[in-house]
Write a protein that holds these residues in place. Structure first.
Motif, mmCIF file in Angstrom:
data_model
loop_
_atom_site.group_PDB
_atom_site.id
_atom_site.type_symbol
_atom_site.label_atom_id
_atom_site.label_comp_id
_atom_site.label_asym_id
_atom_site.label_seq_id
_atom_site.Cartn_x
_atom_site.Cartn_y
_atom_site.Cartn_z
ATOM 1 N N ARG A 83 -0.997 43.118 84.385
ATOM 2 C CA ARG A 83 -2.111 44.053 84.298
ATOM 3 C C ARG A 83 -2.346 44.692 85.658
ATOM 4 O O ARG A 83 -2.418 44.002 86.675
ATOM 5 C CB ARG A 83 -3.361 43.296 83.847
ATOM 6 N N GLU A 84 -2.388 46.006 85.689
ATOM 7 C CA GLU A 84 -2.756 46.743 86.900
ATOM 8 C C GLU A 84 -3.891 47.688 86.547
ATOM 9 O O GLU A 84 -3.685 48.700 85.882
ATOM 10 C CB GLU A 84 -1.565 47.539 87.445
ATOM 11 N N GLY A 85 -5.082 47.337 86.977
ATOM 12 C CA GLY A 85 -6.240 48.142 86.613
ATOM 13 C C GLY A 85 -6.455 48.105 85.113
ATOM 14 O O GLY A 85 -6.599 47.037 84.513
ATOM 15 N N ARG A 86 -6.421 49.272 84.470
ATOM 16 C CA ARG A 86 -6.621 49.339 83.026
ATOM 17 C C ARG A 86 -5.309 49.487 82.282
ATOM 18 O O ARG A 86 -5.285 49.750 81.081
ATOM 19 C CB ARG A 86 -7.540 50.528 82.700
ATOM 20 N N ARG A 87 -4.192 49.339 82.989
ATOM 21 C CA ARG A 87 -2.883 49.549 82.368
ATOM 22 C C ARG A 87 -2.090 48.256 82.286
ATOM 23 O O ARG A 87 -2.203 47.383 83.156
ATOM 24 C CB ARG A 87 -2.064 50.562 83.168
ATOM 25 N N ASN A 88 -1.286 48.146 81.223
ATOM 26 C CA ASN A 88 -0.257 47.111 81.146
ATOM 27 C C ASN A 88 1.053 47.694 81.642
ATOM 28 O O ASN A 88 1.411 48.829 81.295
ATOM 29 C CB ASN A 88 -0.060 46.632 79.701
ATOM 30 N N ILE A 89 1.782 46.935 82.464
ATOM 31 C CA ILE A 89 3.120 47.330 82.886
ATOM 32 C C ILE A 89 4.096 46.299 82.322
ATOM 33 O O ILE A 89 3.942 45.089 82.536
ATOM 34 C CB ILE A 89 3.246 47.401 84.423
ATOM 35 N N TYR A 90 5.090 46.784 81.571
ATOM 36 C CA TYR A 90 6.027 45.913 80.881
ATOM 37 C C TYR A 90 7.350 45.839 81.644
ATOM 38 O O TYR A 90 7.877 46.859 82.114
ATOM 39 C CB TYR A 90 6.281 46.418 79.465
ATOM 40 N N HIS A 91 7.889 44.635 81.733
ATOM 41 C CA HIS A 91 9.204 44.426 82.342
ATOM 42 C C HIS A 91 10.112 43.768 81.314
ATOM 43 O O HIS A 91 9.755 42.739 80.725
ATOM 44 C CB HIS A 91 9.092 43.532 83.583
ATOM 45 N N LEU A 92 11.276 44.379 81.073
ATOM 46 C CA LEU A 92 12.211 43.846 80.074
ATOM 47 C C LEU A 92 13.173 42.870 80.721
ATOM 48 O O LEU A 92 13.719 43.132 81.809
ATOM 49 C CB LEU A 92 13.016 44.991 79.434
ATOM 50 N N ASN A 93 13.390 41.741 80.067
ATOM 51 C CA ASN A 93 14.357 40.737 80.518
ATOM 52 C C ASN A 93 15.701 41.048 79.870
ATOM 53 O O ASN A 93 16.026 40.567 78.784
ATOM 54 C CB ASN A 93 13.877 39.331 80.139
ATOM 55 N N LEU A 94 16.485 41.897 80.530
ATOM 56 C CA LEU A 94 17.666 42.488 79.901
ATOM 57 C C LEU A 94 18.803 41.504 79.675
ATOM 58 O O LEU A 94 19.737 41.799 78.937
ATOM 59 C CB LEU A 94 18.169 43.663 80.749
ATOM 60 N N SER A 95 18.739 40.314 80.303
ATOM 61 C CA SER A 95 19.838 39.355 80.122
ATOM 62 C C SER A 95 19.572 38.363 79.001
ATOM 63 O O SER A 95 20.434 37.535 78.688
ATOM 64 C CB SER A 95 20.074 38.590 81.428
ATOM 65 N N SER A 96 18.398 38.432 78.378
ATOM 66 C CA SER A 96 18.096 37.472 77.319
ATOM 67 C C SER A 96 18.959 37.733 76.095
ATOM 68 O O SER A 96 19.402 38.854 75.848
ATOM 69 C CB SER A 96 16.615 37.534 76.950
ATOM 70 N N ALA A 97 19.204 36.663 75.324
ATOM 71 C CA ALA A 97 20.143 36.746 74.200
ATOM 72 C C ALA A 97 19.439 37.167 72.925
ATOM 73 O O ALA A 97 18.318 36.759 72.645
ATOM 74 C CB ALA A 97 20.815 35.395 73.990
ATOM 75 N N VAL A 98 20.136 37.994 72.166
ATOM 76 C CA VAL A 98 19.628 38.475 70.889
ATOM 77 C C VAL A 98 20.646 38.141 69.810
ATOM 78 O O VAL A 98 21.812 38.512 69.904
ATOM 79 C CB VAL A 98 19.410 40.008 70.921
ATOM 80 N N THR A 99 20.219 37.434 68.746
ATOM 81 C CA THR A 99 21.102 37.140 67.624
ATOM 82 C C THR A 99 20.934 38.236 66.586
ATOM 83 O O THR A 99 19.838 38.417 66.056
ATOM 84 C CB THR A 99 20.750 35.779 66.991
ATOM 85 N N ILE A 100 22.015 38.983 66.288
ATOM 86 C CA ILE A 100 21.888 40.080 65.330
ATOM 87 C C ILE A 100 22.480 39.736 63.976
ATOM 88 O O ILE A 100 22.306 40.455 63.021
ATOM 89 C CB ILE A 100 22.518 41.381 65.866
ATOM 90 N N ASP A 101 23.250 38.673 63.881
ATOM 91 C CA ASP A 101 23.634 38.124 62.588
ATOM 92 C C ASP A 101 23.984 36.667 62.830
ATOM 93 O O ASP A 101 23.676 36.119 63.876
ATOM 94 C CB ASP A 101 24.766 38.927 61.919
ATOM 95 N N HIS A 102 24.663 36.044 61.885
ATOM 96 C CA HIS A 102 24.875 34.595 61.983
ATOM 97 C C HIS A 102 25.754 34.205 63.162
ATOM 98 O O HIS A 102 25.589 33.143 63.740
ATOM 99 C CB HIS A 102 25.488 34.075 60.678
ATOM 100 N N ASP A 103 26.698 35.052 63.533
ATOM 101 C CA ASP A 103 27.674 34.675 64.552
ATOM 102 C C ASP A 103 27.673 35.586 65.776
ATOM 103 O O ASP A 103 28.293 35.269 66.776
ATOM 104 C CB ASP A 103 29.100 34.698 63.950
ATOM 105 N N HIS A 104 27.010 36.708 65.691
ATOM 106 C CA HIS A 104 27.139 37.738 66.712
ATOM 107 C C HIS A 104 25.916 37.753 67.607
ATOM 108 O O HIS A 104 24.793 37.849 67.147
ATOM 109 C CB HIS A 104 27.321 39.101 66.039
ATOM 110 N N GLU A 105 26.121 37.675 68.923
ATOM 111 C CA GLU A 105 25.029 37.638 69.870
ATOM 112 C C GLU A 105 25.214 38.732 70.909
ATOM 113 O O GLU A 105 26.322 39.004 71.368
ATOM 114 C CB GLU A 105 24.996 36.263 70.542
ATOM 115 N N LEU A 106 24.138 39.400 71.258
ATOM 116 C CA LEU A 106 24.144 40.434 72.287
ATOM 117 C C LEU A 106 23.073 40.113 73.317
ATOM 118 O O LEU A 106 22.107 39.410 73.026
ATOM 119 C CB LEU A 106 23.828 41.807 71.693
ATOM 120 N N THR A 107 23.214 40.659 74.524
ATOM 121 C CA THR A 107 22.087 40.658 75.442
ATOM 122 C C THR A 107 21.209 41.850 75.084
ATOM 123 O O THR A 107 21.640 42.791 74.411
ATOM 124 C CB THR A 107 22.540 40.794 76.901
#
Length: 590
Positions: free
Chosen positions: A59-83
């Motif tokens: 939080r900065e003042g009245r604003r939210n600032i978002y930071h993405l964790n680009l190295s985190s793992a994402v499962t898009i189907d049963h066997d396939h994983e992406l960052t």
């Protein structure tokens, strides 16, 4: 980092991540507008993304600032994983992805004949080919079918393949390409990962054919069909064909129902952004109500033609549009009990008990009215009829309007009630200012009307709540005798009402008309009698609720055939059969 299980390419979660990558200080309202979803949905998704470690916010003042964790793992189907980084690269090329329609087979494309083992048993629904031709250019088409008869030893894999190939050949001859036929051969006890509502086949199609599931649809006649795409942003559309009417009670109230595949396809073509398109119609409907105009909208019973119930000039427009006599009172619809209170002069304990049991739902209660209710709404009576509908579109329209909505059925007075938006257009086009297409009405006949004005509760009109259910809450109820004089406490009490264009009679034994031609025989359930005329079933298995849901649609289908007579079979006079018989008897030719 955690994994967000069951992720897939192009969910709203992924779209929010992509937007925040370039707009790290975006406000929730702006994100919602850009993505075409609600602010509540954005808040929920942001919370989930933060909990799973895909983003952090400070939080900065009245604003939210978002930071993405680009190295985190994402499962898009049963066997396939992406960052997350790799996923967002794919999203930047999302124009390469197409929307699709995933279709059930039995009860959706073809008649449900049980375990179909031969191409000779294929019976296409009349609208199947013409409907698929409408969307084949804009949507990739897939069939996903559960064939548990294979696991049970009732049919073989080869027999299922032969049926699918024969059906595929018929569709190809009509210029329709099914990209892939997916078959689950298991029984539910096998706990496989491919039986609907599990989305394995959708995910396979998404990855292999570059399908954008968030812009895709699922059409089927089983509750599991419409659940299959929930997790991935696909919109499920439920059909009342096949066994759909029987299982409709199991379908969540926020899912849209349709009488035929043709109706579902037409809705898709008019609502390509699905919920966003529907919300735009609601917004316009609210604007019209607040401006003193008429909005046609869906309820769980029938479509209503609505106006601000406290604006007498607006209410009078309803009577003009419908050609409705002013001595026929209207029902006022509310979205909360707080909205009810100013409309009534007293609120009996019996009413509170009934509201606890059946509101929101197809029950209208008649109260002593307050002075705030215009005489045009009540036909000059000292009473007012009020209900809280359960259809989410109706509730949202009323809530956003901020006022009660007076609404009779959206049709020409005395004619067959509308259970789809197209029915409204067919009869009233040019006589309303806005229309919201919320699919088919789930109950299919008007609400039950119960007067609580005197010491004894009086049933004025049977409908979506049975007298047995009502008496289970407040005890014995008196059934009102039909009135011959034109003084009515409730709508729907005229002796002649709901009439189709085709002359109609109601009989206990339709078999005496078995040899008659150029007629329609409307049966409660299947019969082994061979009728010479056209046969229409209100129920596949003798279910009065299914018959109610199909009644008006069936009468309209028959009207299009220009036959000389409709012979309607009387239902057993119990439960919902009472309401169906009431509508058929009023619709019958005097």
């Amino acid at each position: 980092m955690g994994k967000l299980n069951s992720w897939r390419i192009l969910t709203n979660h992924a779209r929010i991540l992509l937007y925040l990558l370039n707009n790290p200080t975006a406000r929730v309202r702006i994100i919602a507008e850009k993505l075409g979803i609600t602010e509540r949905a954005v808040h929920k998704i942001l919370s989930e993304l933060e909990q799973e470690g895909y983003l952090t916010r400070r939080r900065e003042g009245r604003r939210n600032i978002y930071h993405l964790n680009l190295s985190s793992a994402v499962t898009i189907d049963h066997d396939h994983e992406l960052t997350v980084r790799e996923l967002l690269k794919r999203l930047k090329h999302q124009d390469d992805y197409r929307p699709a329609v995933f279709l059930d087979r039995d009860g959706t494309l073809i008649e449900d004949e049980g375990y179909i083992s031969s191409p000779d048993d294929i019976h296409l629904f009349p609208e199947t080919i013409s409907s698929l031709q409408k969307i084949a250019n804009d949507y990739d088409l897939f069939v996903v079918t559960n064939q548990s008869g294979i696991a049970k030893g009732l049919i073989t894999t080869e027999e299922v393949d032969a049926v699918n190939k024969a059906l595929d050949s018929q569709l190809k001859e009509a210029g329709i390409e099914i990209r892939r036929w997916y078959v689950c051969p298991h029984d539910r006890e096998d706990h496989c990962d491919c039986m609907k509502p599990k989305p394995r086949f959708m995910l396979e199609a998404s990855n292999e054919f570059r399908i954008d599931l968030s812009r895709s649809f699922v059409i089927g006649d089983h509750p599991h069909d419409v659940l299959m795409g929930n997790e991935y942003g696909a919109t499920g559309l439920y059909l009342l064909t096949g066994h759909g009417a029987k299982h409709s009670i199991e379908v969540a109230s926020d899912k849209l129902l349709f009488h035929t595949i043709g109706d579902a396809v037409d809705w898709i073509l008019g609502h390509r952004a699905a919920k966003s398109s529907l919300d735009a119609e609601i917004i316009e409907g609210v604007r019209v109500i607040q401006a003193g105009g008429l909005t046609a909208f869906p309820t769980e019973t029938v479509y209503g033609l609505g106006a601000d119930a406290l604006d007498e000039r607006a209410v009078k427009k309803i009577f003009e549009a419908k050609q409705r006599p002013f001595e026929d009172p209207l029902i006022s619809h509310v979205s909360s009990r707080e909205m009810l209170i100013p409309l009534v002069s007293e609120l009996p304990d019996r009413a509170i008990a009934l509201m606890d049991a059946f509101w929101p739902g197809p029950l209208t209660l008649v109260f002593k009215k307050s002075d705030k209710v215009p005489a045009a709404v009540t036909a000059g009576n000292p009473t007012v009829a009020i209900r809280m509908p359960s259809h989410p579109v109706a509730l949202e329209l009323i809530r956003r309007s901020g006022r009660p909505v007076a609404a009779p059925s959206a049709n020409t007075f005395g004619k067959t009630s509308p259970t789809t938006a197209q029915h409204v257009i067919d009869q009233l086009e040019g006589r309303f200012d806005a229309i919201i297409d919320g699919g088919a009405c789930r109950v299919g006949v008007e609400s039950t009307v119960l007067s609580l004005v005197g010491d004894t509760a009086i049933l004025l009109r049977p409908g979506g709540i049975t007298i047995e259910e009502l008496e289970g809450v407040i005890g014995p109820i008196t059934v009102n005798a039909p009135k011959k004089e034109l003084v009515f406490d409730s709508p729907g009490m005229f002796p002649s009402h709901y009439a189709p264009k085709t002359p109609m009679i109601m009989v206990d034994d339709p078999t005496i008309y078995a040899h008659e031609t150029h007629i329609a025989v409307m049966l409660f359930q299947p019969s082994e009698v061979d009728y010479a005329g056209e046969v229409f079933l209100l129920s596949n298995d003798g279910d009065p609720s299914a018959a109610a849901a199909r009644l008006y649609e069936t009468m309209r289908r028959i009207d299009r055939l220009n036959l000389r007579l409709i012979v309607a079979e009387r239902l057993p006079e119990t439960g919902m059969g009472v309401a169906v018989n009431d509508r058929m008897s009023r619709a019958a030719t005097p």
